[in-house]
Enzyme design. Structure first.
Site, mmCIF file in Angstrom:
data_model
loop_
_atom_site.group_PDB
_atom_site.id
_atom_site.type_symbol
_atom_site.label_atom_id
_atom_site.label_comp_id
_atom_site.label_asym_id
_atom_site.label_seq_id
_atom_site.Cartn_x
_atom_site.Cartn_y
_atom_site.Cartn_z
ATOM 1 N N LYS A 223 0.845 -1.200 0.000
ATOM 2 C CA LYS A 223 0.000 0.000 0.000
ATOM 3 C C LYS A 223 0.882 1.253 0.000
ATOM 4 C CE LYS A 223 -3.731 -2.458 2.220
ATOM 5 N NZ LYS A 223 -4.385 -2.849 3.472
ATOM 6 N N GLN B 20 -4.367 -1.774 9.589
ATOM 7 C CA GLN B 20 -4.239 -3.081 8.949
ATOM 8 C C GLN B 20 -4.795 -4.180 9.857
ATOM 9 O OE1 GLN B 20 -3.014 -3.683 5.721
ATOM 10 N NE2 GLN B 20 -3.783 -5.740 6.107
ATOM 11 N N ASP C 63 -10.956 2.829 4.051
ATOM 12 C CA ASP C 63 -11.442 1.457 3.853
ATOM 13 C C ASP C 63 -12.970 1.403 3.731
ATOM 14 O OD1 ASP C 63 -9.360 -0.383 3.653
ATOM 15 O OD2 ASP C 63 -9.027 -0.444 5.814
#
Ligand code: NAP
Length: 274
Positions: free
Chosen positions: A48, A92, A115
């Site tokens: 990422k 994460q 997200d």
């Protein structure tokens, strides 16, 4: 049969993001929090970070040791919520057992929730409002369907899997696009019968589940699953060789949904809300 080439489209999406970011006055800054030493998580976080750098998005990885407490992690998130320089926050997953994932998701500001997992963003999608961010994987899948002009409105869609990160938001997003959506999960009997009548099948399970030849002729099959088979080879939910001759469109594994997820995440990370 047409292969849904996620790899090629992801490069196009990333190029679009790079051009948009270059023109932005206020530069996006993505902060990724990694807790503990899960090797797979570390790889995902590094990917990422690399993707963000390629498109000109500033990125910072905050690594916290396994000993970090839930209170300390929540305080760090609050600090990032308040930090005007930070435009996106991503924690994460998975988190260590002593940290309640739900509390962490609740703590992130919806306007920085790249997200799309916070209740406000999930709720906005559910009641037909525009969320600040759509979850990356289903958003990437819709980009793929749209690129190949696959009709959604009025079509029968079957989503296999009901996770918060893929299955449920995928179903909501297809519904928002006026598909008739059936969601299947581990308690659904006769999944094959449902696949048989579907114009669009999205499988997000993590097991070889779409084996049947009974996919509808010219339908579109999207394989989200990614796992290693007994020989250690990377594979998806769909028995590609068996299913592909009957369908109109199919996404491969690898090279389908995977690259679209990261491109879609970067699309999200490039958005800047005040
Ligand atoms: P998850 O949270 O483990 O959810 C799996 C879902 O599959 C659950 O809803 C489960 O049903 C359902 N399921 C399990 N066995 C089933 C069966 N025999 N028949 C029907 N449904 C069944 O997984 P996830 O996070 O959504 O991920 C799914 C797969 O996609 C994994 O392989 C993951 O690695 C992959 N993935 C790929 C990407 C990408 O970018 N390519 C992104 C995210 C995930 P219950 O709810 O009843 O348990």
């Amino acid at each position: 049969m047409v292969i849904l080439d996620g790899k090629t489209l992801s490069l196009k999406v990333l190029e679009g993001v790079r051009e948009r970011v270059a023109k932005l006055e206020r530069k996006p800054h993505l902060v990724v929090i990694l807790v503990g030493d899960n090797p797979a998580s570390r790889i995902y976080v590094n990917n990422k970070k690399k993707a963000a750098e390629k498109v000109g998005i500033k990125s910072t990885v905050i690594e916290l040791g396994l000993e970090v407490t839930e209170t300390e992690l929540l305080a760090k998130i609050e600090e990032l919520n308040q930090d005007e320089d930070v435009t996106g926050i991503l924690v994460q997953l998975p988190l260590p057992e002593h940290i309640d994932k739900n509390k962490v998701v609740l703590a992130i500001s919806p306007k920085k929730d790249v997200d799309g997992f916070t209740p406000e963003n999930v709720g906005r999608l559910a009641i037909g409002l525009e969320p600040y961010f759509y979850p990356a994987t289903p958003q990437g899948i819709l980009m793929l369907l749209d690129e190949y002009n696959i009709p959604i409105e009025g079509k029968e869609a079957v989503v296999i899997g009901r996770s918060n990160i893929v299955g449920k938001p995928m179903a909501q997003m297809l519904l928002k696009r006026n598909a008739t959506v059936t969601i299947c999960h581990s308690f659904t009997p006769d999944i094959e019968d449902k696949i048989k009548t579907a114009d669009i099948v999205v499988s997000a399970v993590g097991k070889k589940i779409v084996r049947c030849k009974m996919v509808k002729k010219n339908s579109c099959v999207v394989d989200v699953g990614i796992f290693r088979d007994s020989n250690g080879k990377l594979t998806g939910d769909v028995d590609f060789d068996f299913v592909s001759p009957s369908v109109g469109f199919i996404s491969p594994v690898p090279g389908g949904v995977g690259p679209m997820t990261i491109a879609s995440l970067m699309f999200n990370a490039s958005k800047v809300y005040q």
